[in-house]
Motif scaffolding. Structure first.
Motif, PDB file in Angstrom:
ATOM      1  N   SER A  91       0.825  -1.210   0.000  1.00  0.00           N
ATOM      2  CA  SER A  91       0.000   0.000   0.000  1.00  0.00           C
ATOM      3  C   SER A  91       0.858   1.259   0.000  1.00  0.00           C
ATOM      4  N   GLN A  92       2.135   1.119   0.413  1.00  0.00           N
ATOM      5  CA  GLN A  92       3.057   2.249   0.402  1.00  0.00           C
ATOM      6  C   GLN A  92       4.024   2.205  -0.782  1.00  0.00           C
ATOM      7  N   GLY A  93       3.852   1.223  -1.656  1.00  0.00           N
ATOM      8  CA  GLY A  93       4.675   1.162  -2.861  1.00  0.00           C
ATOM      9  C   GLY A  93       6.050   0.559  -2.676  1.00  0.00           C
ATOM     10  N   ASP A  94       6.268  -0.208  -1.596  1.00  0.00           N
ATOM     11  CA  ASP A  94       7.583  -0.822  -1.376  1.00  0.00           C
ATOM     12  C   ASP A  94       7.991  -1.726  -2.537  1.00  0.00           C
ATOM     13  N   GLN A  95       7.003  -2.299  -3.215  1.00  0.00           N
ATOM     14  CA  GLN A  95       7.288  -3.233  -4.309  1.00  0.00           C
ATOM     15  C   GLN A  95       7.840  -2.548  -5.549  1.00  0.00           C
ATOM     16  N   PHE A  96       7.845  -1.220  -5.541  1.00  0.00           N
ATOM     17  CA  PHE A  96       8.373  -0.482  -6.678  1.00  0.00           C
ATOM     18  C   PHE A  96       9.761   0.097  -6.404  1.00  0.00           C
ATOM     19  N   SER A  97      10.384  -0.323  -5.298  1.00  0.00           N
ATOM     20  CA  SER A  97      11.748   0.126  -5.032  1.00  0.00           C
ATOM     21  C   SER A  97      12.705  -0.527  -6.010  1.00  0.00           C
ATOM     22  N   SER A  98      13.850   0.104  -6.235  1.00  0.00           N
ATOM     23  CA  SER A  98      14.831  -0.452  -7.168  1.00  0.00           C
ATOM     24  C   SER A  98      15.323  -1.815  -6.695  1.00  0.00           C
ATOM     25  N   GLY A  99      15.463  -1.986  -5.378  1.00  0.00           N
ATOM     26  CA  GLY A  99      15.927  -3.257  -4.849  1.00  0.00           C
ATOM     27  C   GLY A  99      14.939  -4.372  -5.098  1.00  0.00           C
ATOM     28  N   PHE A 100      13.658  -4.095  -4.894  1.00  0.00           N
ATOM     29  CA  PHE A 100      12.656  -5.140  -5.112  1.00  0.00           C
ATOM     30  C   PHE A 100      12.506  -5.454  -6.593  1.00  0.00           C
ATOM     31  N   VAL A 101      12.475  -4.443  -7.417  1.00  0.00           N
ATOM     32  CA  VAL A 101      12.318  -4.658  -8.855  1.00  0.00           C
ATOM     33  C   VAL A 101      13.484  -5.466  -9.420  1.00  0.00           C
ATOM     34  N   ALA A 102      14.668  -5.334  -8.813  1.00  0.00           N
ATOM     35  CA  ALA A 102      15.815  -6.119  -9.271  1.00  0.00           C
ATOM     36  C   ALA A 102      15.592  -7.611  -9.050  1.00  0.00           C
ATOM     37  N   ILE A 103      14.805  -7.963  -8.029  1.00  0.00           N
ATOM     38  CA  ILE A 103      14.497  -9.368  -7.786  1.00  0.00           C
ATOM     39  C   ILE A 103      13.264  -9.786  -8.576  1.00  0.00           C
ATOM     40  N   ASN A 104      12.242  -8.948  -8.556  1.00  0.00           N
ATOM     41  CA  ASN A 104      11.029  -9.262  -9.309  1.00  0.00           C
ATOM     42  C   ASN A 104      10.634  -8.078 -10.181  1.00  0.00           C
TER      43      ASN A 104
END
Length: 301
Positions: A91-104
């Motif tokens: 809900s806070q957009g953590d999944q759009f961080s560069s670190g997360f996007v590098a994994i998924n």
């Protein structure tokens, strides 16, 4: 494409444009985090804990598949399955961080790094993760060809059916900004058909894919257990009492200690006594539930 009188459309007079453009929010519970493009919105590294397996997730049905699997492996004595579970607040957009996007690159939870291998292995999609772990540790996935194929059939069936349950029925019944009769009826019909498929299968065998507990049970339990439990507050609407075989199986799987622990991990909602926002050690279940953390003023120990 169906073409009806625009006066009968919703909103009245609506006609789909020749080219869709993202020029206004769609509304609904998750409108603020939905967008038609992929990639990172901000730079932020992911935290890394002490264990080889690093899980970045949230206690949704898809996320819980992985934490149940990991707890089941630990229950069987696989010390290499020790893991750090970090909460990703979608809900806070953590999944759009560069670190997360590098994994998924799809920006969906769960995502996992296996740092026991050099270079680390990234694994995303919940079905892919439980399959990866089953192969890595040689558990909950038979090697005999017929049994293995049956487990994979039901694992893939679950992965294919989840969008109808969540993004379809769940969205239009519980999260859409308006109630749309056609959409609710369309996905309620499909949800009940899927429940009937699973109920029929469980009338033939103790577990989803046969006589043994497998990753097919882990994957299906998190979605279908919720559907006959409390998901979307729709149990009366869907007449879930009709599915006695599913309810028998849900009680059987839900009684497993590893399942009970796995359901607690990465939960930031619900009963604080049953929520563990992060998991870094088995001791966390005793001392770092959200209830105890809040009682200490937000301090983990």
């Amino acid at each position: 494409m169906a073409s009806g009188d625009p006066a009968d459309n919703l909103p009245a007079g609506y006609v789909p444009p020749a080219v869709w453009t993202w020029d206004k929010p769609s509304g609904g519970a998750f409108a603020a985090i939905n967008r038609p493009i992929s990639g990172a919105t901000h730079d932020k590294d992911l935290p890394v804990g002490k264990h080889p397996l690093q899980l970045y997730s949230l206690g949704t049905p898809n996320g819980v598949k992985v934490t149940i699997m990991l707890e089941e492996l630990l229950e069987k004595g696989h010390s290499g399955a020790e893991y750090d579970a970090w909460l990703i607040n979608i809900s806070q957009g953590d999944q759009f961080s560069s670190g997360f996007v590098a994994i998924n690159p799809n920006s969906k939870i769960p995502a996992m790094l296996d740092r026991s291998i050099d270079p680390p292995v990234r694994v995303f999609e919940s079905g892919s993760i439980v399959f990866y772990l089953a192969e890595k540790f040689g558990e909950f996935l038979p090697t005999e060809v017929h049994k293995r194929a049956e487990v994979m059939n039901w694992l893939m069936w679950q992965m294919g059916s989840a969008p109808y349950l969540g993004g379809g029925f769940g969205h239009f019944y519980a999260y859409a900004p308006i109630r749309i009769e056609y959409a609710i009826n369309r996905f309620a019909m499909e949800t009940k058909r899927l429940l009937h498929v699973l109920d029929t299968q469980l009338g033939k065998c103790e577990y989803v894919a046969g006589d043994d507990y497998t990753i097919a049970d882990i994957a299906n339990f998190t979605w279908y257990g919720n559907m006959v439990g409390d998901a979307y507050s729709a149990q009366e609407f869907l007449s879930v009492h009709e599915y006695a075989n599913i309810r028998r199986w849900v009680d059987l799987v839900g009684a497993r200690p590893a399942v009970q622990r796995g359901r607690m991990v990465n939960r930031g909602f619900g009963d604080p006594a049953a929520c563990l926002r992060e998991r870094h050690d088995a001791r966390d279940f005793e001392v770092n539930t959200e209830e105890k953390v809040q009682a200490r003023g937000g301090t983990r120990i």
